[in-house]
Design a protein around this motif. Sequence first.
Motif, short mmCIF file in Angstrom:
data_model
loop_
_atom_site.label_atom_id
_atom_site.label_comp_id
_atom_site.label_asym_id
_atom_site.label_seq_id
_atom_site.Cartn_x
_atom_site.Cartn_y
_atom_site.Cartn_z
N UNK A 188 -47.42 119.14 29.32
CA UNK A 188 -46.19 121.03 29.75
C UNK A 188 -44.98 119.72 29.99
N UNK A 189 -45.57 119.38 30.91
CA UNK A 189 -44.01 118.19 31.35
C UNK A 189 -42.72 117.85 30.38
N UNK A 190 -43.68 117.47 29.35
CA UNK A 190 -43.09 116.74 28.19
C UNK A 190 -41.77 117.92 27.69
N UNK A 191 -42.42 119.12 27.79
CA UNK A 191 -42.19 120.23 26.78
C UNK A 191 -40.95 120.92 27.37
N UNK A 192 -41.36 120.57 28.96
CA UNK A 192 -40.04 121.15 30.14
C UNK A 192 -38.81 119.98 29.87
N UNK A 193 -39.05 118.94 29.42
CA UNK A 193 -37.93 117.71 29.73
C UNK A 193 -37.45 118.47 28.51
N UNK A 194 -37.92 118.95 27.34
CA UNK A 194 -37.43 118.86 26.19
C UNK A 194 -36.19 120.02 26.13
N UNK A 195 -37.38 120.66 26.73
CA UNK A 195 -36.33 122.15 26.86
C UNK A 195 -35.16 122.41 27.47
N UNK A 196 -35.67 121.21 28.63
CA UNK A 196 -33.88 120.91 29.86
C UNK A 196 -32.87 120.51 29.03
N UNK A 197 -33.63 119.74 28.38
CA UNK A 197 -32.54 118.45 27.44
C UNK A 197 -32.04 119.26 26.17
N UNK A 198 -32.08 120.14 25.29
CA UNK A 198 -32.47 121.16 24.75
C UNK A 198 -32.81 119.90 23.29
N UNK A 199 -33.68 119.56 23.68
CA UNK A 199 -34.45 117.91 22.88
C UNK A 199 -35.67 118.54 21.87
N UNK A 200 -35.72 117.71 20.34
CA UNK A 200 -36.31 118.33 19.99
C UNK A 200 -37.63 117.54 19.12
N UNK A 201 -37.31 116.19 19.83
CA UNK A 201 -38.82 114.47 19.91
C UNK A 201 -37.97 113.40 20.77
N UNK A 202 -38.74 112.93 21.02
CA UNK A 202 -39.03 111.96 22.25
C UNK A 202 -37.27 110.80 22.09
N UNK A 203 -36.51 110.79 20.39
CA UNK A 203 -35.90 110.00 20.82
C UNK A 203 -34.57 111.17 21.19
N UNK A 204 -35.07 112.08 20.03
CA UNK A 204 -33.71 112.73 21.35
C UNK A 204 -33.82 113.01 22.35
N UNK A 205 -34.84 113.02 23.35
CA UNK A 205 -34.83 113.37 24.62
C UNK A 205 -34.04 112.68 25.58
N UNK A 206 -34.53 111.36 24.14
CA UNK A 206 -34.45 109.91 26.07
C UNK A 206 -32.79 109.69 25.23
N UNK A 207 -32.13 110.01 23.95
CA UNK A 207 -30.64 109.97 24.33
C UNK A 207 -29.73 110.82 24.67
N UNK A 208 -30.18 111.87 24.88
CA UNK A 208 -29.47 112.93 26.23
C UNK A 208 -29.83 112.98 27.43
N UNK A 209 -30.79 112.07 27.75
CA UNK A 209 -31.45 111.37 29.28
C UNK A 209 -30.20 110.24 29.10
N UNK A 210 -30.61 109.49 27.96
CA UNK A 210 -28.91 109.02 29.31
C UNK A 210 -27.83 108.98 29.16
N UNK A 211 -27.99 109.94 28.25
CA UNK A 211 -26.05 110.69 28.04
C UNK A 211 -25.67 111.31 28.77
N UNK A 212 -26.58 112.16 30.25
CA UNK A 212 -27.14 112.95 31.09
C UNK A 212 -27.51 111.91 32.58
N UNK A 213 -27.33 110.65 32.29
CA UNK A 213 -27.86 109.23 33.11
C UNK A 213 -28.55 110.21 34.27
N UNK A 214 -29.68 110.29 33.15
CA UNK A 214 -31.47 110.55 33.92
C UNK A 214 -32.18 109.14 33.61
N UNK A 215 -31.91 108.75 33.02
CA UNK A 215 -32.56 107.08 32.45
C UNK A 215 -31.07 105.94 33.25
#
Length: 215
Positions: A188-215
């Motif tokens: 459920x947390x992963x689904x929420x992360x995907x939604x908030x980052x507008x990502x469709x998979x883990x790789x895209x989520x991690x890329x967008x997280x880095x762009x947004x300086x969340x990692x």
Amino acid sequence: MKKILLVDDNFFLQKAIEEKLSVFTDIIIKDTASNGQEAIAILEKNHVFDLLLMDIEMPVMNGIQATEMIKNKYPQIKILILTVFENDENIFNAIKAGADGYLLKDAKPEKIYQSIIEILEGGAAMSPSIALKAMKLLNNPIDIENQKDKEKVLLSTRELEVLEQLSKGLKNQAIADNLFLSISTVKKHIENIYTKLQAHNRIEALQKAKQNKLL
């Protein structure tokens, strides 16, 4: 004589601008409005204005929203943004909305007048500092879009913890074990992360997280 509609929520600044331009005999401030919605109402009754001097930060409807609506309905009317704000996002959004020029309010009367005439003759007008920013933004619009995305992304503390585990390449079960959560909660947390980052998979989520300086 060219008719101008002045749109600014500050009465004293309205008067100051009117006074600045009163020495030029071929233009006249025919009416004033205190916000974008009021300006549109004036134009609906009488849209024989040649140009609007438009502030940005106003109540009810700001200048960028008003510019877009007015340009869609009355494309022949020119709009010169006249504001104290020169941040990148305002400049970018004003240009996208269809503004014909962008000046700072501390511009000298002659500069405002010259800009009005230049715009009415089919040109564009900007303060030198604004022009430099505008060129940079038009060449790199993605920077502004990314900046807006960053401002919107807010993850909870638990979502950030799950995101950190994802960045280590861990599977859902390992994340659940490390954070003492059930696997369904992790999903459920992963689904929420995907939604908030507008990502469709883990790789895209991690890329967008880095762009947004969340990692």
